[in-house]
Motif scaffolding. Structure first.
Motif, short mmCIF file in Angstrom:
data_model
loop_
_atom_site.label_atom_id
_atom_site.label_comp_id
_atom_site.label_asym_id
_atom_site.label_seq_id
_atom_site.Cartn_x
_atom_site.Cartn_y
_atom_site.Cartn_z
N SER A 1 0.76 -1.13 -0.36
CA SER A 1 -0.59 0.03 -0.12
C SER A 1 1.08 1.50 0.15
O SER A 1 0.50 2.52 -0.34
CB SER A 1 -1.23 -0.06 1.35
N VAL B 1 -8.11 -7.04 -0.40
CA VAL B 1 -8.84 -6.05 -1.15
C VAL B 1 -7.94 -5.12 -1.45
O VAL B 1 -7.22 -4.65 -2.22
CB VAL B 1 -10.13 -5.93 -0.87
N THR B 2 -7.47 -4.80 -0.25
CA THR B 2 -6.74 -3.35 0.56
C THR B 2 -6.09 -3.71 -0.39
O THR B 2 -5.21 -2.86 -1.30
CB THR B 2 -6.58 -3.20 1.50
N SER C 1 -4.24 -5.61 -3.15
CA SER C 1 -4.30 -5.70 -5.06
C SER C 1 -4.98 -4.20 -5.22
O SER C 1 -4.67 -3.73 -6.09
CB SER C 1 -5.66 -6.51 -5.06
N SER C 2 -5.77 -3.64 -4.29
CA SER C 2 -6.44 -2.59 -4.68
C SER C 2 -5.03 -0.92 -4.53
O SER C 2 -5.22 -0.59 -6.07
CB SER C 2 -7.09 -1.97 -4.11
N PHE C 3 -4.30 -1.13 -3.39
CA PHE C 3 -3.14 0.00 -3.40
C PHE C 3 -1.68 -0.44 -4.70
O PHE C 3 -1.32 0.80 -4.70
CB PHE C 3 -3.19 0.37 -2.02
N GLY D 1 -2.26 -2.10 -7.11
CA GLY D 1 -2.45 -1.66 -8.56
C GLY D 1 -2.58 -0.13 -8.69
O GLY D 1 -1.78 -0.17 -10.22
N LEU D 2 -2.82 0.46 -8.25
CA LEU D 2 -2.56 2.04 -7.94
C LEU D 2 -1.56 2.23 -8.15
O LEU D 2 -1.10 3.39 -9.40
CB LEU D 2 -3.98 2.70 -7.00
#
Length: 316
Positions: free
Chosen positions: A62, A114-115, A117-119, A121-122
């Motif tokens: 993250s 979820v957090t 992969s999302s962070f 990826g961002l």
């Protein structure tokens, strides 16, 4: 003749080691990675005993968008500002995970997955955008993904040691409260301790530790350096303070050992080598720890089986 040749090889090897240990760059990198491993091992014990080992992986990944956004704001590589951005991103990720666990039916592992992969990826999207900009200042930003320990400077070591020492001081001050909160949060609440505060404090310690290691180990591998020494140390004792000390020792040796191996080899990356050494400590501990080690358990089982057989023979 072969004896003389062997002596020359030994003398050459000792001369190479002497020159290596007296090299300023090696001393700087070894000192920085050694203390990084020490701090990571001690603080990683908290995440391991809380059964939130995945949290270290989430927070390390993250941090990447925070680094990228900090660079976009400044348009230059300012290490301190980028690390602050990484810490803020890690804090947001922690708050998001806690919010999903409290306000929805999503469990902890799902929220962290979820957090992560999302962070991450961002962060990759932001880094790709930065690399395509006509600005030479972005060179070297990719090192935060996999780490670049060989580029550590003495000021970076001072910064890491200062922040790490502050974390250890906080851990000593709140040791009893954190220990009680980890093993029995309900009882800690009945005594008047704030679970929200202690959870935030532990999460802050983990975030800062990860931020310290981003430049040298990188976001991908930092989670392993945070968790592996603690897992290895857990095999050797049931007492939390002993586990924390042993984890710090394993982490310190991993940093020094990984730096040494990468220095004597050719084009061997330091960060991944440090992680491999830490993983080796885990393997050794799982096999040879005196109480929980697989070999020790087999020896005890064999002795117990022999005693049962002897007792059975005596009764018949």
């Amino acid at each position: 003749m072969w004896i003389i040749t062997w002596e020359k090889k030994v003398l050459k090897m000792w001369e190479s080691l002497y020159n290596l240990f007296n090299d300023y760059t090696f001393q700087t990198v070894a000192l920085g990675t050694g203390f990084l491993g020490l701090f990571s091992g001690v603080i990683g014990t908290l995440a391991t005993l809380k059964q939130e080992s995945l949290l270290g992986d989430v927070l390390s990944h993250s941090a990447l968008p925070g680094i990228g956004l900090a660079f976009l704001v400044l348009r230059e590589k300012n290490l301190i500002i980028m690390l602050v951005g990484a810490a803020i991103a890690g804090g947001i990720a922690t708050a998001l995970i806690n919010w999903m666990k409290e306000k929805s039916i999503i469990k902890g592992d799902g929220a962290m997955s979820v957090t992560l992969s999302s962070f991450f990826g961002l962060g990759l999207v932001i880094m790709t955008y930065i690399q395509r900009q006509p600005n030479g200042n972005q060179a070297g930003l990719e090192n935060f993904i996999y780490g670049q320990a060989s580029s550590m400077l003495l000021k970076d070591v001072y910064l890491s040691v200062g922040l790490g020492t502050l974390l250890l001081v906080l851990l000593v001050i709140f040791w009893k409260e954190i220990k009680l909160y980890i093993f029995d949060p309900t009882f800690a609440y009945t005594l008047g301790f704030s679970g929200t505060f202690l959870n935030a404090l532990v999460s802050l310690m983990i975030v800062v530790t990860i931020v310290i290691g981003l430049e040298s180990v990188g976001v991908v591998l930092m989670s392993t350096l945070l968790i592996a020494p603690a897992i290895a140390a857990r095999q050797w004792s049931n007492r939390m303070h002993i586990v924390a000390v042993v984890a710090g020792v394993f982490g310190f040796l991993s940093g020094i050992g990984g730096t040494f191996i990468s220095s004597i080899g050719k084009q061997i990356p330091t960060g991944p080598t440090i992680v491999l050494v830490a993983s080796l400590f885990v393997l050794i501990s799982i096999l040879f720890a005196p109480k929980r080690g697989l070999i020790a358990m087999q020896v005890r089982n064999r002795k117990a089986r022999k005693r049962l057989i002897e007792r059975a023979k005596q009764t018949t």
